[in-house]
Design an enzyme around this catalytic site. Structure first.
Site, PDB file in Angstrom:
ATOM      1  N   HIS A 138     161.098 -19.850  90.108  1.00  0.00           N
ATOM      2  CA  HIS A 138     160.802 -21.207  89.641  1.00  0.00           C
ATOM      3  C   HIS A 138     161.879 -21.631  88.658  1.00  0.00           C
ATOM      4  CE1 HIS A 138     158.655 -24.736  88.324  1.00  0.00           C
ATOM      5  NE2 HIS A 138     158.683 -24.309  87.075  1.00  0.00           N
ATOM      6  N   LYS A 159     163.067 -29.470  82.737  1.00  0.00           N
ATOM      7  CA  LYS A 159     164.190 -28.940  83.521  1.00  0.00           C
ATOM      8  C   LYS A 159     164.724 -29.990  84.496  1.00  0.00           C
ATOM      9  CE  LYS A 159     161.710 -25.567  85.153  1.00  0.00           C
ATOM     10  NZ  LYS A 159     160.451 -25.861  84.437  1.00  0.00           N
ATOM     11  N   ASP A 177     162.901 -26.968  91.371  1.00  0.00           N
ATOM     12  CA  ASP A 177     161.582 -26.337  91.444  1.00  0.00           C
ATOM     13  C   ASP A 177     161.646 -24.919  92.010  1.00  0.00           C
ATOM     14  OD1 ASP A 177     158.829 -26.292  90.972  1.00  0.00           O
ATOM     15  OD2 ASP A 177     158.441 -26.686  93.091  1.00  0.00           O
TER      16      ASP A 177
END
Length: 304
Positions: A138, A159, A177
């Site tokens: 992730h 992020k 992701d």
């Protein structure tokens, strides 16, 4: 280690199938290809087995000088090493006896218009990547000024938003992701997407964006070598310091060590700018330059 089939290679490089149509399910087990040389002459115990064998102009011209029986014998010296297939390059005419013998031995024979050097380079690169050990993590992967960076942090830390700002500054998204990491060597880690998330960036309050459609091809890159691991964390009072040069920390993915940096988040901090600085500083260190060392030399020079 992952495996690929001869059929996948045929589709990837548009190879012509000369024989062995019923053997295209054969599995490639080695991540390099070989050009036969001494194998034509005699069996050598030290020669590695199970490699794709490629025949260039020299090898095919040599086989053309032989009788069918002699050709079978020489090809037999290759077949005994159990190649998943044999590829004839430069669209050359297949030598007498090659097709017949390989059909009997259930070895597919393929052909390409590419030269020996062209096919070897492309096929080696493809097979190494396709068979590389991999994991999915992730995070977000970006390329900043040619330097691959893995952004990590808890869900919602920012992020993807940081990646979006970096794209606006001229850098490139690789994956959002889910980042697929491939181990190409003990020192090389490649970051890429998982095909499903290719070109997509998910922003909270906005939704899913296709960065190529929005910002053009320059906003996206298929893959990048990972040089830095940057973790975005929540701000902690009194946790930061002003040391001239921080000791390098590392994280490991599949036993590959990657330099690790932690960046704390707080309103007003230019996180994208700090990431750019970290990337450029890493590059300078690879060139042997240290700002801290230069600073200390100036101080020592003044003292003297």
């Amino acid at each position: 280690m992952k495996t690929i089939t001869i059929e996948e290679i045929i589709k990837k490089f548009s190879l012509e199938v000369l024989s062995g149509q019923d053997q295209l399910h054969r599995v490639v087990k080695k991540s390099k290809v070989r050009r036969p040389g001494l194998e034509f002459m005699e069996k050598f115990d030290f020669i590695a087995t199970e490699y794709i064998q490629i025949l260039g102009k020299n090898e095919v011209n040599y086989l053309h000088t032989l009788t069918i029986e002699e050709c079978k014998m020489r090809i037999g010296n290759i077949v005994q090493y159990d190649p998943p297939c044999i590829i004839i390059t430069s669209q050359q005419e297949e030598p007498l006896g090659l097709i017949q013998y390989c059909t009997e031995e259930k070895i597919p024979v393929l052909r390409t218009p590419d030269s020996m050097s062209e096919l070897s380079a492309k096929l080696d690169a493809y097979v190494v990547k396709a068979m590389a050990p991999e994991i999915a993590i992730h995070g977000v992967c970006v390329n900043v000024s040619g330097i691959g960076i893995l952004l990590r942090g808890k869900s919602g830390v920012g992020k993807s938003e940081t990646a979006h700002t970096l794209i606006g500054r001229g850098h490139r998204l690789v994956a959002d992701d889910i980042v697929v990491l491939k181990k190409l060597s003990p020192q090389t880690l490649l970051g890429t997407h998982d095909e499903n998330n290719k070109e997509f960036l998910a922003l909270r309050s906005i939704g899913l964006l296709n960065v190529v459609r929005l910002y053009g091809r320059a906003a996206f890159q298929e893959e990048t070598r990972i040089a830095l691991d940057i973790e975005l964390t929540k701000w902690e009072d009194n946790a930061l310091n002003n040391e001239l040069e921080l000791e390098t920390k590392f994280v490991e993915y599949m036993d590959v060590k990657i330099p690790h940096i932690q960046i704390q988040l707080q309103p007003g901090r230019d996180i994208s700018g700090l990431i750019e600085a970290a990337a450029n500083n890493w590059y300078l260190k690879q060139q042997g330059y240290s700002a801290a060392e230069e600073f200390m030399k100036r101080i020592e020079s003044d003292i003297e």
